[in-house]
Scaffold this motif. Structure first.
Motif, PDB file in Angstrom:
ATOM      1  N   LEU A   4     136.879 -65.876  58.486  1.00  0.00           N
ATOM      2  CA  LEU A   4     135.851 -66.420  58.815  1.00  0.00           C
ATOM      3  C   LEU A   4     135.972 -66.381  60.729  1.00  0.00           C
ATOM      4  O   LEU A   4     137.411 -65.482  60.584  1.00  0.00           O
ATOM      5  CB  LEU A   4     135.879 -68.553  59.134  1.00  0.00           C
ATOM      6  N   GLN A   5     135.305 -65.853  61.890  1.00  0.00           N
ATOM      7  CA  GLN A   5     135.171 -65.808  63.064  1.00  0.00           C
ATOM      8  C   GLN A   5     135.568 -66.700  63.591  1.00  0.00           C
ATOM      9  O   GLN A   5     134.004 -67.065  63.727  1.00  0.00           O
ATOM     10  CB  GLN A   5     135.102 -65.012  63.143  1.00  0.00           C
ATOM     11  N   LEU A   6     135.678 -67.717  64.324  1.00  0.00           N
ATOM     12  CA  LEU A   6     135.773 -68.907  64.881  1.00  0.00           C
ATOM     13  C   LEU A   6     136.198 -69.324  66.311  1.00  0.00           C
ATOM     14  O   LEU A   6     136.012 -68.520  66.559  1.00  0.00           O
ATOM     15  CB  LEU A   6     136.363 -70.382  63.850  1.00  0.00           C
ATOM     16  N   THR A   7     134.691 -69.670  66.844  1.00  0.00           N
ATOM     17  CA  THR A   7     134.920 -70.403  68.110  1.00  0.00           C
ATOM     18  C   THR A   7     136.239 -70.461  68.428  1.00  0.00           C
ATOM     19  O   THR A   7     136.851 -71.585  67.152  1.00  0.00           O
ATOM     20  CB  THR A   7     133.650 -71.090  69.161  1.00  0.00           C
ATOM     21  N   GLU A   8     136.739 -70.767  69.788  1.00  0.00           N
ATOM     22  CA  GLU A   8     138.391 -71.592  70.090  1.00  0.00           C
ATOM     23  C   GLU A   8     137.630 -72.990  69.662  1.00  0.00           C
ATOM     24  O   GLU A   8     138.425 -74.080  69.526  1.00  0.00           O
ATOM     25  CB  GLU A   8     138.192 -71.539  70.947  1.00  0.00           C
ATOM     26  N   PHE A  39     138.097 -74.003  66.203  1.00  0.00           N
ATOM     27  CA  PHE A  39     138.804 -73.641  65.024  1.00  0.00           C
ATOM     28  C   PHE A  39     140.417 -74.997  65.943  1.00  0.00           C
ATOM     29  O   PHE A  39     140.863 -75.353  64.684  1.00  0.00           O
ATOM     30  CB  PHE A  39     140.078 -72.449  66.069  1.00  0.00           C
ATOM     31  N   ASN A  40     140.117 -75.100  66.756  1.00  0.00           N
ATOM     32  CA  ASN A  40     141.399 -76.729  67.030  1.00  0.00           C
ATOM     33  C   ASN A  40     140.691 -77.993  66.578  1.00  0.00           C
ATOM     34  O   ASN A  40     141.117 -78.538  66.347  1.00  0.00           O
ATOM     35  CB  ASN A  40     140.958 -76.915  68.511  1.00  0.00           C
ATOM     36  N   ARG A  41     138.983 -77.615  66.405  1.00  0.00           N
ATOM     37  CA  ARG A  41     138.843 -79.102  65.595  1.00  0.00           C
ATOM     38  C   ARG A  41     138.978 -79.181  64.169  1.00  0.00           C
ATOM     39  O   ARG A  41     139.583 -79.659  63.693  1.00  0.00           O
ATOM     40  CB  ARG A  41     136.812 -78.757  65.534  1.00  0.00           C
ATOM     41  N   ARG A  80     131.067 -72.894  57.994  1.00  0.00           N
ATOM     42  CA  ARG A  80     130.340 -72.029  58.823  1.00  0.00           C
ATOM     43  C   ARG A  80     130.156 -71.130  57.668  1.00  0.00           C
ATOM     44  O   ARG A  80     129.403 -69.612  58.311  1.00  0.00           O
ATOM     45  CB  ARG A  80     131.947 -71.759  59.466  1.00  0.00           C
ATOM     46  N   HIS A  81     130.369 -70.947  56.185  1.00  0.00           N
ATOM     47  CA  HIS A  81     130.159 -69.752  54.990  1.00  0.00           C
ATOM     48  C   HIS A  81     128.522 -70.274  54.860  1.00  0.00           C
ATOM     49  O   HIS A  81     127.535 -68.681  55.066  1.00  0.00           O
ATOM     50  CB  HIS A  81     130.965 -69.792  53.840  1.00  0.00           C
ATOM     51  N   ASP A 122     129.481 -68.686  63.924  1.00  0.00           N
ATOM     52  CA  ASP A 122     129.976 -70.051  64.450  1.00  0.00           C
ATOM     53  C   ASP A 122     129.567 -70.377  65.939  1.00  0.00           C
ATOM     54  O   ASP A 122     129.165 -70.948  66.239  1.00  0.00           O
ATOM     55  CB  ASP A 122     131.497 -69.603  64.738  1.00  0.00           C
ATOM     56  N   ALA A 123     129.416 -69.239  66.800  1.00  0.00           N
ATOM     57  CA  ALA A 123     128.978 -69.584  67.747  1.00  0.00           C
ATOM     58  C   ALA A 123     127.804 -69.513  68.288  1.00  0.00           C
ATOM     59  O   ALA A 123     127.705 -69.377  69.278  1.00  0.00           O
ATOM     60  CB  ALA A 123     129.806 -67.710  68.519  1.00  0.00           C
ATOM     61  N   ASP A 124     127.059 -69.351  67.070  1.00  0.00           N
ATOM     62  CA  ASP A 124     125.705 -68.915  67.293  1.00  0.00           C
ATOM     63  C   ASP A 124     124.638 -70.996  67.149  1.00  0.00           C
ATOM     64  O   ASP A 124     123.750 -71.012  67.343  1.00  0.00           O
ATOM     65  CB  ASP A 124     124.506 -68.440  66.258  1.00  0.00           C
ATOM     66  N   LEU A 125     125.944 -71.823  67.163  1.00  0.00           N
ATOM     67  CA  LEU A 125     125.684 -73.559  66.308  1.00  0.00           C
ATOM     68  C   LEU A 125     126.338 -74.208  67.921  1.00  0.00           C
ATOM     69  O   LEU A 125     127.071 -74.155  67.816  1.00  0.00           O
ATOM     70  CB  LEU A 125     125.943 -73.863  64.862  1.00  0.00           C
ATOM     71  N   PHE A 126     125.568 -74.758  68.173  1.00  0.00           N
ATOM     72  CA  PHE A 126     126.376 -75.679  69.065  1.00  0.00           C
ATOM     73  C   PHE A 126     125.463 -77.361  68.836  1.00  0.00           C
ATOM     74  O   PHE A 126     124.684 -77.037  68.064  1.00  0.00           O
ATOM     75  CB  PHE A 126     126.051 -75.558  70.130  1.00  0.00           C
ATOM     76  N   TYR A 127     126.558 -78.770  69.439  1.00  0.00           N
ATOM     77  CA  TYR A 127     126.002 -79.577  69.185  1.00  0.00           C
ATOM     78  C   TYR A 127     125.062 -79.877  70.861  1.00  0.00           C
ATOM     79  O   TYR A 127     126.179 -80.073  71.127  1.00  0.00           O
ATOM     80  CB  TYR A 127     126.904 -80.414  69.039  1.00  0.00           C
ATOM     81  N   ASP A 128     124.326 -81.856  70.174  1.00  0.00           N
ATOM     82  CA  ASP A 128     124.760 -82.398  71.967  1.00  0.00           C
ATOM     83  C   ASP A 128     125.140 -83.668  71.868  1.00  0.00           C
ATOM     84  O   ASP A 128     125.994 -83.626  70.654  1.00  0.00           O
ATOM     85  CB  ASP A 128     122.781 -82.767  71.885  1.00  0.00           C
TER      86      ASP A 128
END
Length: 208
Positions: free
Chosen positions: A31-35, A38-40, A57-58, A67-73
């Motif tokens: 996996l290539q995680l966002t920072e 990765f911290n989470r 993420r898989h 992973d960078a395509d996903l975000f949360y409100d």
């Protein structure tokens, strides 16, 4: 383990389920995680939760996302950068994701007897057709919980109550589908529900 199951309830919607058998390291390696991710994941105290997080993420990769395509409100509802609707869930050694052009919600839960202890917190209308002595009572309670959790994720409105505002229409376990309603603030909405069982787990998803 590779992808456990893929479902296509309609041309605009796809569901994918992952069985988490891999170690933390095996899940993390490709996996290539966002920072932030990765911290989470490294801040989680439970390896079970870490592996659940990574399995999601898989699943994203299975849908062609990163992973960078996903975000949360601010309420924790997930979104995809391309505008498609998404809902995510994981429980013990299973995770699931639904992606659609429609509004959707999904939930996976392990079937456990202790759900009877909290039934009064999320069951109301459903008491009219539930039989507490039936052999499939635990399974039906678990389906109803998954249905209402799915509705909650789909509707994403503060103040919505499982017990008071979400209604699951009578169903049989073998039907693997039913209807459900949200009745909230003088607005009534009907949703198509599908559900399935596997290895002592229940998954349900709602589609608007």
């Amino acid at each position: 383990m590779p992808l456990y199951k893929t479902l296509t309830p309609n041309l605009q919607t796809c569901v994918k389920i992952w069985k988490i058998t891999e170690s933390f390291n095996a899940l993390m390696a490709p996996l290539q995680l966002t920072e932030n991710s990765f911290n989470r994941v490294n801040g989680m105290k439970s390896e079970l939760h870490q592996r659940g997080f990574l399995s999601v993420r898989h699943l994203l990769k299975e849908f062609g996302y990163t992973d960078a395509d996903l975000f949360y409100d601010d309420f924790g509802k997930p979104y995809l950068k391309d505008g498609k609707q998404i809902s995510i869930t994981h429980s013990f050694n299973f995770s699931a994701m639904i992606v659609s052009n429609c509004k959707v919600g999904i939930d996976v839960e392990k079937q456990r007897d202790k759900i009877t202890l909290i039934a009064h917190k999320f069951i109301d209308y459903e008491n009219l057709y539930l039989n507490t002595h039936a052999k499939d009572y635990i399974k039906k309670l678990t389906v109803i919980w998954c249905i209402k959790e799915s509705l909650y994720k789909l509707y994403a409105t503060p103040g919505l109550s499982f017990k008071n505002h979400c209604l699951a229409i009578p169903f049989n376990i073998e039907d693997e589908q039913t209807l459900a309603w949200i009745d909230y603030k003088n607005k009534k909405c009907r949703y198509n529900i599908a559900f399935l069982e596997f290895e002592g787990f229940t998954c349900a998803f709602a589609i608007a």
